[in-house]
Design an enzyme around this catalytic site. Sequence first.
Site, PDB file in Angstrom:
ATOM      1  N   HIS A  47       5.325  -0.266   4.403  1.00  0.00           N
ATOM      2  CA  HIS A  47       5.816   1.050   3.999  1.00  0.00           C
ATOM      3  C   HIS A  47       7.033   1.393   4.861  1.00  0.00           C
ATOM      4  O   HIS A  47       6.976   1.288   6.097  1.00  0.00           O
ATOM      5  CB  HIS A  47       4.767   2.133   4.249  1.00  0.00           C
ATOM      6  CG  HIS A  47       3.508   2.009   3.452  1.00  0.00           C
ATOM      7  ND1 HIS A  47       3.270   2.731   2.307  1.00  0.00           N
ATOM      8  CD2 HIS A  47       2.398   1.248   3.634  1.00  0.00           C
ATOM      9  CE1 HIS A  47       2.074   2.431   1.819  1.00  0.00           C
ATOM     10  NE2 HIS A  47       1.520   1.530   2.614  1.00  0.00           N
ATOM     11  N   HIS A  67       2.275  -5.265   2.069  1.00  0.00           N
ATOM     12  CA  HIS A  67       3.496  -4.477   1.875  1.00  0.00           C
ATOM     13  C   HIS A  67       3.751  -3.666   3.129  1.00  0.00           C
ATOM     14  O   HIS A  67       2.813  -3.189   3.777  1.00  0.00           O
ATOM     15  CB  HIS A  67       3.382  -3.564   0.649  1.00  0.00           C
ATOM     16  CG  HIS A  67       2.118  -2.762   0.609  1.00  0.00           C
ATOM     17  ND1 HIS A  67       0.900  -3.313   0.238  1.00  0.00           N
ATOM     18  CD2 HIS A  67       1.855  -1.479   0.932  1.00  0.00           C
ATOM     19  CE1 HIS A  67      -0.043  -2.389   0.330  1.00  0.00           C
ATOM     20  NE2 HIS A  67       0.518  -1.268   0.750  1.00  0.00           N
ATOM     21  N   GLY A  84      -6.757   1.832   5.851  1.00  0.00           N
ATOM     22  CA  GLY A  84      -6.266   2.615   4.721  1.00  0.00           C
ATOM     23  C   GLY A  84      -5.570   1.796   3.656  1.00  0.00           C
ATOM     24  O   GLY A  84      -4.835   2.350   2.835  1.00  0.00           O
TER      25      GLY A  84
HETATM   26  P1  5GP Z   1      -1.689   0.960   0.896  1.00  0.00           P
HETATM   27  O1  5GP Z   1      -2.636   2.134   0.719  1.00  0.00           O
HETATM   28  O2  5GP Z   1      -2.320  -0.286   0.339  1.00  0.00           O
HETATM   29  O3  5GP Z   1      -1.133   0.803   2.255  1.00  0.00           O
HETATM   30  O4  5GP Z   1      -0.422   1.317   0.005  1.00  0.00           O
HETATM   31  C1  5GP Z   1      -0.385   1.129  -1.381  1.00  0.00           C
HETATM   32  C2  5GP Z   1       0.813   1.910  -1.881  1.00  0.00           C
HETATM   33  O5  5GP Z   1       1.131   1.434  -3.171  1.00  0.00           O
HETATM   34  C3  5GP Z   1       0.555   3.415  -2.019  1.00  0.00           C
HETATM   35  O6  5GP Z   1       1.510   4.114  -1.240  1.00  0.00           O
HETATM   36  C4  5GP Z   1       0.696   3.678  -3.504  1.00  0.00           C
HETATM   37  O7  5GP Z   1       1.315   4.903  -3.788  1.00  0.00           O
HETATM   38  C5  5GP Z   1       1.538   2.507  -3.962  1.00  0.00           C
HETATM   39  N1  5GP Z   1       1.313   2.091  -5.328  1.00  0.00           N
HETATM   40  C6  5GP Z   1       0.114   1.870  -5.932  1.00  0.00           C
HETATM   41  N2  5GP Z   1       0.280   1.479  -7.195  1.00  0.00           N
HETATM   42  C7  5GP Z   1       1.619   1.439  -7.408  1.00  0.00           C
HETATM   43  C8  5GP Z   1       2.428   1.099  -8.548  1.00  0.00           C
HETATM   44  O8  5GP Z   1       1.939   0.764  -9.630  1.00  0.00           O
HETATM   45  N3  5GP Z   1       3.775   1.170  -8.396  1.00  0.00           N
HETATM   46  C9  5GP Z   1       4.359   1.542  -7.208  1.00  0.00           C
HETATM   47  N4  5GP Z   1       5.693   1.588  -7.170  1.00  0.00           N
HETATM   48  N5  5GP Z   1       3.633   1.867  -6.111  1.00  0.00           N
HETATM   49  C10 5GP Z   1       2.284   1.824  -6.221  1.00  0.00           C
END
Ligand code: 5GP
Length: 117
Positions: free
Chosen positions: A105, A103, A96
Amino acid sequence: MAEGDPNCIFCKIIAGEIPARELFRDDDILAIEDVNPQAPSHVLVMPQAHVANMSTFSDTASAEKVARLLSKAAEIGRQRGAKGFRLVINEGSDGGQTVEHLHVHVLAGRHMRWPPG
Ligand code: 5GP
Ligand code: ZN
């Protein structure tokens, strides 16, 4: 710090080119509020050096840097979640992951269900 990846949205946030609500920054780590929160508190904790995912980070960074990233995430979790919190690291399409800059979460402020979706 390594050069940022010009195509990476989190590198742009780290460089200050895209705004974000910053919670913590030191020489190696940045923590920001997630723009699309999935819990009352949803924080992203990331290394400032561009690295795609946890596998690459754990293969290339020192054990101390890996530990500091996770320790900072847990510290923020304790601050945000009086009754607990959840740390999540998504990797790859089945995991996902949508942003290919590692990063963690930090989700808190509500009861988390299991199994995750
Ligand atoms: P992943 O799906 O890669 O585990 O998580 C990516 C996270 O980055 C998502 O929860 C999404 O909401 C967050 N995200 C994406 N673009 C941005 C942004 O421009 N600024 C911030 N603060 N969060 C972002
Ligand atoms: Zn990046």
